[in-house]
Design a protein around this motif. Structure first.
Motif, PDB file in Angstrom:
ATOM      1  N   LYS A   1       0.706  -1.132   0.086  1.00  0.00           N
ATOM      2  CA  LYS A   1       0.001   0.147  -0.154  1.00  0.00           C
ATOM      3  C   LYS A   1       0.832   1.340   0.088  1.00  0.00           C
ATOM      4  CE  LYS A   1      -4.154  -1.961   2.083  1.00  0.00           C
ATOM      5  NZ  LYS A   1      -5.161  -1.793   2.976  1.00  0.00           N
TER       6      LYS A   1
ATOM      7  N   ASN B   1       0.163   4.761   0.839  1.00  0.00           N
ATOM      8  CA  ASN B   1      -0.519   5.605   1.675  1.00  0.00           C
ATOM      9  C   ASN B   1      -1.728   5.279   1.753  1.00  0.00           C
ATOM     10  OD1 ASN B   1      -1.210   7.431   3.583  1.00  0.00           O
ATOM     11  ND2 ASN B   1      -0.810   9.296   1.944  1.00  0.00           N
TER      12      ASN B   1
ATOM     13  N   LEU C   1      -3.426   3.340  -0.862  1.00  0.00           N
ATOM     14  CA  LEU C   1      -3.597   2.863  -2.343  1.00  0.00           C
ATOM     15  C   LEU C   1      -2.726   1.479  -2.414  1.00  0.00           C
ATOM     16  CD1 LEU C   1      -4.958   3.129  -5.012  1.00  0.00           C
ATOM     17  CD2 LEU C   1      -2.711   4.236  -5.648  1.00  0.00           C
TER      18      LEU C   1
ATOM     19  N   LEU D   1      -4.421   7.606 -10.030  1.00  0.00           N
ATOM     20  CA  LEU D   1      -3.273   8.320  -9.438  1.00  0.00           C
ATOM     21  C   LEU D   1      -2.742   9.315 -10.276  1.00  0.00           C
ATOM     22  CD1 LEU D   1      -1.306   8.529  -6.979  1.00  0.00           C
ATOM     23  CD2 LEU D   1       0.246   6.646  -8.080  1.00  0.00           C
TER      24      LEU D   1
ATOM     25  N   CYS E   1      -6.507   9.479  -6.111  1.00  0.00           N
ATOM     26  CA  CYS E   1      -5.264  10.003  -5.389  1.00  0.00           C
ATOM     27  C   CYS E   1      -4.471  10.902  -6.008  1.00  0.00           C
ATOM     28  CB  CYS E   1      -4.530   8.558  -5.116  1.00  0.00           C
ATOM     29  SG  CYS E   1      -5.499   7.297  -4.151  1.00  0.00           S
TER      30      CYS E   1
ATOM     31  N   HIS F   1       1.149  18.279   0.717  1.00  0.00           N
ATOM     32  CA  HIS F   1       0.622  17.236   1.760  1.00  0.00           C
ATOM     33  C   HIS F   1      -0.339  17.738   2.796  1.00  0.00           C
ATOM     34  CE1 HIS F   1       0.248  13.107   3.292  1.00  0.00           C
ATOM     35  NE2 HIS F   1       0.619  13.472   4.573  1.00  0.00           N
TER      36      HIS F   1
ATOM     37  N   THR G   1      -0.365  10.637  -2.073  1.00  0.00           N
ATOM     38  CA  THR G   1      -0.358   9.145  -1.793  1.00  0.00           C
ATOM     39  C   THR G   1       0.949   8.625  -2.128  1.00  0.00           C
ATOM     40  OG1 THR G   1      -2.798   8.984  -2.209  1.00  0.00           O
ATOM     41  CG2 THR G   1      -1.147   7.012  -2.836  1.00  0.00           C
TER      42      THR G   1
ATOM     43  N   ILE H   1       4.080   8.330   2.869  1.00  0.00           N
ATOM     44  CA  ILE H   1       3.719   8.549   1.557  1.00  0.00           C
ATOM     45  C   ILE H   1       4.732   7.519   0.736  1.00  0.00           C
ATOM     46  CG2 ILE H   1       4.181   9.914  -0.493  1.00  0.00           C
ATOM     47  CD1 ILE H   1       3.842  12.471   1.401  1.00  0.00           C
TER      48      ILE H   1
END
Length: 325
Positions: free
Chosen positions: A5, A7, A9, A120, A150, A165, A171, A197
């Motif tokens: 993952k 962050n 995703l 993304l 994202c 951020h 992400t 991140i």
């Protein structure tokens, strides 16, 4: 294929960079059928993260992926990028991450990709003329509208990452990272880990150099961008061959290919890293994804990590002006 993952995703441990299917490299754009087979084979092998950008072509790479992903969109975490095409008149290779330009860019990418959302969405390069807070806010609005899932940054420095951020969670950050390009380790990677991140390394095989198959620039077409890349020219090229040879020697010990060893080293740097080696051939995507199953010993990781830095800059002087590290 393992999954991690970034962050929150979830993506495959090894992704696929699509740029070379249509632009930049020797043979790009010459065999669409093989490129589409490569995408399909990647999906069969469990790859979910596929990366493109509006500037690749421009536009033709996203259009190719639309054709390749027809009927398969739900299998993919689809990433694309904005900010290197100014849609207000200046055109390609002009930085513009203003909110109005982002609006135009996202609608174009959605249409070319044949989808109703981008998983993304990266700022391709930091735009010094637009406060990053405005850019992050604009992408945040697209996320609220469901057009983007994202937010990501590419080749951004620590301060930009922190400021972006703070406006909207980032992400992933995409930056060049490999055995011979390790600049993110000192300043960027610590910030990413502090903030949670993920890191998506592009050119994880040194633009092909670490595969050990490049022995002369005569192998490149005239329009291959590596022909004037500092690391591929003159004495730098000859010095860098020694690094590729070291990787090849260790690969022989492991019983793997140099590309697999270079990727395995990168994967060993953390579970928050998902490299996107680029290819336009089925055989290469099979080779690259198999790197996820290779475990290097501590001594092998240390030996690879102790290789000398590559000779020459990663970009030409004009390209380097767009980097923020």
């Amino acid at each position: 294929m393992r999954y991690i993952k970034l962050n929150g995703l979830e993506v495959s441990r090894v992704g696929l960079g699509a740029m070379g299917m249509t632009a930049g490299y020797t043979g790009s754009g010459t065999d669409e059928a093989e490129s589409i087979r490569t995408v399909h084979r990647a999906l069969e092998l469990g790859v979910t993260l596929i990366d493109t950008a509006e500037i690749y072509g421009p536009y033709t790479n996203e259009e190719l992926l639309r054709r390749a992903l027809q009927g398969r969109r739900e299998q993919v975490v689809l990433a694309t990028k904005f900010g290197l095409v100014s849609h207000a008149g200046k055109g390609a290779w002009n930085l513009d991450s203003g909110p109005a330009n982002i609006r135009t860019a996202v609608e174009g990418s959605l249409k070319r990709l044949g989808t109703d959302h981008i998983d993304l969405y990266y700022q391709h390069r930091v735009d010094p003329n637009t406060p990053i807070e405005e850019t992050a806010g604009a992408v945040g609005e697209l996320i609220a509208e469901g057009k983007v899932r994202c937010f990501g940054l590419s080749e951004a420095g620590p301060d930009t990452i922190r400021r972006a951020h703070a406006v909207h969670p980032v992400t992933a950050v995409q930056s060049e990272y490999s055995l011979w390009t390790r600049g993110v380790e000192d300043r960027v990677l610590p910030v990413l880990r502090e903030l949670g991140i993920g890191l998506v390394p592009f050119s994880p095989l040194g633009r092909g150099f670490l595969t050990g198959t490049i022995r002369s620039t005569d192998q490149f077409d005239e329009d291959d961008f590596r022909r004037d890349n500092p690391r591929f020219t003159g004495e730098n090229f000859r010095r860098n061959l020694a690094i590729a040879d070291e990787v090849q020697a260790l690969a022989a010990e492991v019983g793997a290919t140099p590309a697999q060893v270079a990727l395995a080293w990168l994967l060993a740097q953390g579970d928050d890293i998902a490299p996107i080696p680029g290819t336009k051939r089925v055989a290469r995507v099979e080779e690259n994804t198999a790197a996820d199953g290779i475990t290097l010993t501590g001594d092998q990781i240390e030996k690879l990590g102790s290789l000398p830095p590559a000779a020459g800059d990663t970009h030409t002087a004009s390209q380097a002006q767009m980097l923020e590290r």
